[in-house]
Design a protein around this motif. Structure first.
Motif, PDB file in Angstrom:
ATOM      1  N   THR A 109      36.990  30.522  92.259  1.00 30.98           N
ATOM      2  CA  THR A 109      36.229  29.540  93.017  1.00 30.98           C
ATOM      3  C   THR A 109      34.750  29.825  92.827  1.00 30.98           C
ATOM      4  O   THR A 109      34.334  30.970  92.845  1.00 30.98           O
ATOM      5  CB  THR A 109      36.546  29.628  94.523  1.00 30.98           C
ATOM      6  N   ILE A 136      31.294  28.117  94.478  1.00 32.88           N
ATOM      7  CA  ILE A 136      30.641  27.144  95.347  1.00 32.88           C
ATOM      8  C   ILE A 136      29.149  27.278  95.117  1.00 32.88           C
ATOM      9  O   ILE A 136      28.600  28.379  95.200  1.00 32.88           O
ATOM     10  CB  ILE A 136      31.005  27.373  96.829  1.00 32.88           C
ATOM     11  N   VAL A 151      26.057  23.195 100.952  1.00 30.26           N
ATOM     12  CA  VAL A 151      26.931  23.099  99.785  1.00 30.26           C
ATOM     13  C   VAL A 151      26.481  21.940  98.898  1.00 30.26           C
ATOM     14  O   VAL A 151      26.350  20.808  99.362  1.00 30.26           O
ATOM     15  CB  VAL A 151      28.400  22.903 100.207  1.00 30.26           C
ATOM     16  N   ARG A 167      31.618  22.233  95.626  1.00 32.72           N
ATOM     17  CA  ARG A 167      32.694  23.215  95.722  1.00 32.72           C
ATOM     18  C   ARG A 167      33.437  23.300  94.392  1.00 32.72           C
ATOM     19  O   ARG A 167      34.396  24.021  94.258  1.00 32.72           O
ATOM     20  CB  ARG A 167      33.674  22.822  96.831  1.00 32.72           C
ATOM     21  N   GLN A 168      32.974  22.526  93.431  1.00 35.09           N
ATOM     22  CA  GLN A 168      33.634  22.446  92.122  1.00 35.09           C
ATOM     23  C   GLN A 168      32.836  23.159  91.037  1.00 35.09           C
ATOM     24  O   GLN A 168      32.853  22.758  89.876  1.00 35.09           O
ATOM     25  CB  GLN A 168      33.843  20.981  91.738  1.00 35.09           C
ATOM     26  N   GLU A 173      42.840  18.277  96.702  1.00 36.50           N
ATOM     27  CA  GLU A 173      41.917  18.569  97.799  1.00 36.50           C
ATOM     28  C   GLU A 173      41.936  17.547  98.922  1.00 36.50           C
ATOM     29  O   GLU A 173      41.336  17.760  99.955  1.00 36.50           O
ATOM     30  CB  GLU A 173      40.502  18.721  97.255  1.00 36.50           C
TER      31      GLU A 173
END
Length: 171
Positions: free
Chosen positions: A13, A15, A23, A26-27, A61
């Motif tokens: 992951t 972020i 943020v 998140r990808q 998601e």
């Protein structure tokens, strides 16, 4: 004796945050894989994505609007993106103003092995264009099978979904 082999080649992951700690995406993992030279950094989210092997994980998601097109050429995929982009931008802006995440992700899916697998998994017909909302976590799909897809049809479909007026079909 069992051996344990570790590989640090993958990023589970990533972020990406702005200087204020908000943020951006998140990808980050998907973005790094698709933009190894980091030309698009910091990768602000695009309202509409072209579905690919590397970003298909995002289907898990939450609910995702997916417009399937017959894309033997890039022109049809681009036209499909332009068709749904204003609706995606409107939804994203509405929820951002409320400081909430948008309740839908937006994709255009062409013709490739990954899209064929998705159609098989979700029992979707081969029709194109085909407007769907897929909610993998709820194992539900919503299908709008019409001859022509217009911005008004997409917007009504999205609004009916958000108002919980659509009847889900099982995946």
């Amino acid at each position: 004796m069992a051996k344990l082999s570790l590989s640090f080649a993958g990023i589970p992951t990533l972020i990406v945050l702005d200087p204020q700690g908000e943020v951006i995406t998140r990808q980050g993992r998907v973005e790094v894989l698709n933009d190894e030279d980091c030309r698009g950094f910091p990768w602000h989210p695009k309202p509409v994505l072209e579905l690919s092997d590397s970003n298909a994980v995002q289907l898990n998601e939450g609910p995702c609007l997916v417009l399937f097109v017959d894309s033997e050429d890039d022109g049809e995929s681009e036209a499909a993106k332009q068709l749904i982009q204003p609706i995606a931008e409107k939804i994203i802006a509405k929820y951002k103003a409320k400081e909430e995440e948008a309740p839908l992700l937006f994709f255009v899916a062409g013709e490739d092995d990954m899209t064929d697998s998705l159609r098989d998994y979700t029992n979707l017909p081969e029709a194109a264009p085909l407007l769907t909302i897929l909610d993998m976590s709820a194992r539900a799909k919503y299908v709008m099978d019409v001859e022509e897809i217009t911005p008004a049809i997409v917007e009504a479909f999205v609004n009916d979904f958000l108002a919980e007026k659509l009847k889900p079909e099982p995946i």
